[in-house]
Design a protein around this motif. Structure first.
Motif, PDB file in Angstrom:
ATOM      1  N   LEU A   1       0.847  -1.193   0.000  1.00  0.00           N
ATOM      2  CA  LEU A   1       0.000   0.000   0.000  1.00  0.00           C
ATOM      3  C   LEU A   1       0.879   1.239   0.000  1.00  0.00           C
ATOM      4  CD1 LEU A   1      -2.516  -1.129   2.784  1.00  0.00           C
ATOM      5  CD2 LEU A   1      -2.763  -1.352   0.303  1.00  0.00           C
TER       6      LEU A   1
ATOM      7  N   THR B   1       1.841   4.804   1.146  1.00  0.00           N
ATOM      8  CA  THR B   1       1.577   5.713   2.264  1.00  0.00           C
ATOM      9  C   THR B   1       2.078   7.097   1.870  1.00  0.00           C
ATOM     10  OG1 THR B   1       2.020   3.917   3.794  1.00  0.00           O
ATOM     11  CG2 THR B   1       1.978   6.129   4.722  1.00  0.00           C
TER      12      THR B   1
ATOM     13  N   GLY C   1       7.524  -2.314  -0.992  1.00  0.00           N
ATOM     14  CA  GLY C   1       6.415  -1.384  -1.124  1.00  0.00           C
ATOM     15  C   GLY C   1       5.762  -1.466  -2.496  1.00  0.00           C
TER      16      GLY C   1
ATOM     17  N   ALA D   1       6.258   0.156  -5.216  1.00  0.00           N
ATOM     18  CA  ALA D   1       7.148   0.369  -6.368  1.00  0.00           C
ATOM     19  C   ALA D   1       6.510   1.222  -7.463  1.00  0.00           C
ATOM     20  CB  ALA D   1       7.600  -0.988  -6.932  1.00  0.00           C
TER      21      ALA D   1
ATOM     22  N   ASP E   1       7.641   3.394  -9.274  1.00  0.00           N
ATOM     23  CA  ASP E   1       8.502   3.626 -10.445  1.00  0.00           C
ATOM     24  C   ASP E   1       8.301   2.585 -11.549  1.00  0.00           C
ATOM     25  OD1 ASP E   1       9.578   1.852  -8.531  1.00  0.00           O
ATOM     26  OD2 ASP E   1      11.646   2.200  -9.168  1.00  0.00           O
TER      27      ASP E   1
ATOM     28  N   ASN F   1       8.307  -8.246  -9.838  1.00  0.00           N
ATOM     29  CA  ASN F   1       8.628  -9.612  -9.411  1.00  0.00           C
ATOM     30  C   ASN F   1       7.585 -10.062  -8.371  1.00  0.00           C
ATOM     31  OD1 ASN F   1       9.744 -11.919  -8.362  1.00  0.00           O
ATOM     32  ND2 ASN F   1      11.706 -11.004  -7.800  1.00  0.00           N
TER      33      ASN F   1
HETATM   34  P1  NAD Z   1       9.531   0.047  -2.694  1.00  0.00           P
HETATM   35  O1  NAD Z   1       9.801  -1.227  -1.982  1.00  0.00           O
HETATM   36  O2  NAD Z   1       8.154   0.230  -3.244  1.00  0.00           O
HETATM   37  O3  NAD Z   1      10.570   0.204  -3.906  1.00  0.00           O
HETATM   38  C1  NAD Z   1      11.990   0.259  -3.725  1.00  0.00           C
HETATM   39  C2  NAD Z   1      12.686  -0.188  -5.028  1.00  0.00           C
HETATM   40  O4  NAD Z   1      12.534  -1.596  -5.186  1.00  0.00           O
HETATM   41  C3  NAD Z   1      12.073   0.439  -6.284  1.00  0.00           C
HETATM   42  O5  NAD Z   1      13.089   0.699  -7.214  1.00  0.00           O
HETATM   43  C4  NAD Z   1      11.139  -0.634  -6.809  1.00  0.00           C
HETATM   44  O6  NAD Z   1      10.958  -0.598  -8.213  1.00  0.00           O
HETATM   45  C5  NAD Z   1      11.871  -1.919  -6.391  1.00  0.00           C
HETATM   46  N1  NAD Z   1      10.915  -3.017  -6.113  1.00  0.00           N
HETATM   47  C6  NAD Z   1      10.160  -3.169  -4.990  1.00  0.00           C
HETATM   48  N2  NAD Z   1       9.409  -4.257  -5.092  1.00  0.00           N
HETATM   49  C7  NAD Z   1       9.695  -4.820  -6.288  1.00  0.00           C
HETATM   50  C8  NAD Z   1       9.214  -5.983  -6.967  1.00  0.00           C
HETATM   51  N3  NAD Z   1       8.295  -6.793  -6.437  1.00  0.00           N
HETATM   52  N4  NAD Z   1       9.697  -6.248  -8.205  1.00  0.00           N
HETATM   53  C9  NAD Z   1      10.623  -5.452  -8.743  1.00  0.00           C
HETATM   54  N5  NAD Z   1      11.129  -4.344  -8.163  1.00  0.00           N
HETATM   55  C10 NAD Z   1      10.655  -4.031  -6.936  1.00  0.00           C
HETATM   56  O7  NAD Z   1       9.895   1.226  -1.692  1.00  0.00           O
HETATM   57  P2  NAD Z   1       9.572   2.785  -1.759  1.00  0.00           P
HETATM   58  O8  NAD Z   1       9.749   3.276  -3.176  1.00  0.00           O
HETATM   59  O9  NAD Z   1      10.356   3.386  -0.681  1.00  0.00           O
HETATM   60  O10 NAD Z   1       8.040   2.890  -1.364  1.00  0.00           O
HETATM   61  C11 NAD Z   1       6.965   3.075  -2.288  1.00  0.00           C
HETATM   62  C12 NAD Z   1       5.649   3.150  -1.510  1.00  0.00           C
HETATM   63  O11 NAD Z   1       5.398   1.886  -0.876  1.00  0.00           O
HETATM   64  C13 NAD Z   1       5.640   4.182  -0.381  1.00  0.00           C
HETATM   65  O12 NAD Z   1       4.375   4.839  -0.396  1.00  0.00           O
HETATM   66  C14 NAD Z   1       5.806   3.372   0.883  1.00  0.00           C
HETATM   67  O13 NAD Z   1       5.201   3.994   1.996  1.00  0.00           O
HETATM   68  C15 NAD Z   1       5.074   2.094   0.503  1.00  0.00           C
HETATM   69  N6  NAD Z   1       5.492   0.893   1.261  1.00  0.00           N
HETATM   70  C16 NAD Z   1       4.524   0.013   1.573  1.00  0.00           C
HETATM   71  C17 NAD Z   1       4.859  -1.165   2.233  1.00  0.00           C
HETATM   72  C18 NAD Z   1       3.752  -2.137   2.551  1.00  0.00           C
HETATM   73  O14 NAD Z   1       2.627  -1.959   2.124  1.00  0.00           O
HETATM   74  N7  NAD Z   1       4.029  -3.198   3.289  1.00  0.00           N
HETATM   75  C19 NAD Z   1       6.189  -1.450   2.558  1.00  0.00           C
HETATM   76  C20 NAD Z   1       7.170  -0.529   2.193  1.00  0.00           C
HETATM   77  C21 NAD Z   1       6.813   0.644   1.539  1.00  0.00           C
END
Ligand code: NAD
Length: 339
Positions: free
Chosen positions: A72, A74, A268, A270, A272, A280
């Protein structure tokens, strides 16, 4: 016919719907017994119901006691409280389980196999924060208050030791910062020492200060088996151990309470890469494997693992792992290797 088990599905934000769809497809292929009740939360909850934590979602989890949750978003700063933190509080999900195991050889480390338990309700994540104004500056000082209770320290540490016994693990490391935060994390260490006495001869206990632990996890992660720590330290160290095994795309997590359990990927939403078909799904899939174990279907969790191992052994890699496969390709490959 297998009895169906009602479970809440939260597709989530960003890449959430893409990876949730992939996971539900794979779970369908092994005939996992879940009957899904799909519910919106986070930004999707705001869009659908004007609320990041809609009442219908809370009612669904209250009924099922079981949820698979996509990530989700945030929003940073004011407005909404973190939905993740609120869900943990609402359902008293006191234990956050984060296993890390090497699935792909040739990375930084081979044969990593450790499990981290994070206290999930207290510490600095109680987020009792305020500003103290000084002269003309209303935000001159920012204050955050954390608290740990003896009862909650004992509950999470006991949970970690019980897990060690049931899963044939040999050692539990209590991670703290009792040299500086003498009361807040000193209480955690004190309870750790008490609980450990009951497991003497069955599970070894040792202690690490969190900063030294972070360094040792990089220098020699093999000295660790089960780690149990407070909320903030656990949040940071669990991302670090995800880094030991190839990154966030490979790390599952479970939030466990007495009456409910919510399974999720550590990563999170992701934003981007959302909508590109590159995400993944393995972390969320492994979280669904923890969910299968939770309902007593280790046989199906093992089948999922066979599918994941087979897909990786055949060389399929998503972009976060240095390959070019998309969500659909890796999902197809996992289904192909299930049996
Ligand atoms: P993120 O984990 O979403 O991404 C960090 C990096 O890892 C990015 O470059 C992303 O492309 C890559 N990545 C993450 N998961 C991937 C996957 N399954 N496959 C391929 N690449 C992946 O962290 P962030 O950018 O700091 O956070 C984005 C949003 O997610 C924020 O709003 C944050 O609050 C939220 N968040 C939610 C949770 C949750 O719901 N448990 C946990 C962490 C962050």
């Amino acid at each position: 016919m297998t009895q169906k088990i009602p479970a809440t599905l939260i597709p989530g934000d960003g890449i959430g719907p893409e990876i949730s769809e992939a996971v539900v497809r794979i779970l369908g292929a092994i005939e996992a017994p879940f009957e899904w009740d799909s519910q919106a939360a986070g930004m999707a909850g705001i869009d659908a119901h004007g609320d990041p934590l809609p009442k219908s979602l809370l009612e669904s989890i209250r009924k099922t006691g079981l949820a698979l949750k996509g990530p989700l978003t945030t929003p940073v700063g004011g407005g909404f409280r973190s939905v993740n933190v609120t869900l943990r509080k609402e359902f008293e999900l006191f234990a956050n389980l984060r296993p890390a195991r090497t699935l792909i050889s040739g990375g930084r480390y081979e044969d990593i196999d450790l499990v981290l338990f994070r206290e999930n309700l207290e510490g600095y994540y109680a987020a009792m924060e305020h500003y103290l104004p000084v002269e003309n500056d209303p935000k001159a000082v920012a204050i955050s208050t954390g608290y740990n209770t003896r009862a909650e320290c004992r509950r999470i540490i006991t949970y970690a030791f019980e897990y060690a016994v049931k899963n044939n693990r040999k050692k539990v490391t209590i991670v703290h910062k009792a040299n500086i935060l003498k009361l807040l994390t000193g209480l955690f260490l004190e309870e750790g020492r008490e609980v450990a006495k009951k497991y003497e001869g069955r599970v070894e206990m040792n202690e690490r200060i969190v900063d030294a632990c972070a360094m040792q996890l990089v220098m020699d992660p093999y000295q660790f088996d089960v780690i149990v720590t407070t909320n903030l330290f656990g949040d940071i160290l669990s991302d670090q151990i995800a880094g030991l095994i190839g990154g966030l795309g490979m790390a599952p997590g479970a939030n466990i309470g007495e009456k409910a359990a919510i399974f999720e990927a550590v990563h999170g939403s992701a934003p981007d890469i959302a909508g590109k078909g590159w995400a993944n799904p393995v972390a969320l899939l492994m979280a669904s494997g923890l969910m299968l174990q939770h309902i007593g279907r280790k046989d199906l969790a093992d089948r999922l693992q066979t599918g994941i191992d087979g897909a990786f052994a055949s060389g399929v890699r998503t972009r976060d792992l240095g390959g070019s496969a998309g969500t659909k390709e890796i999902t197809d490959a996992i289904i192909h290797h299930l049996s």
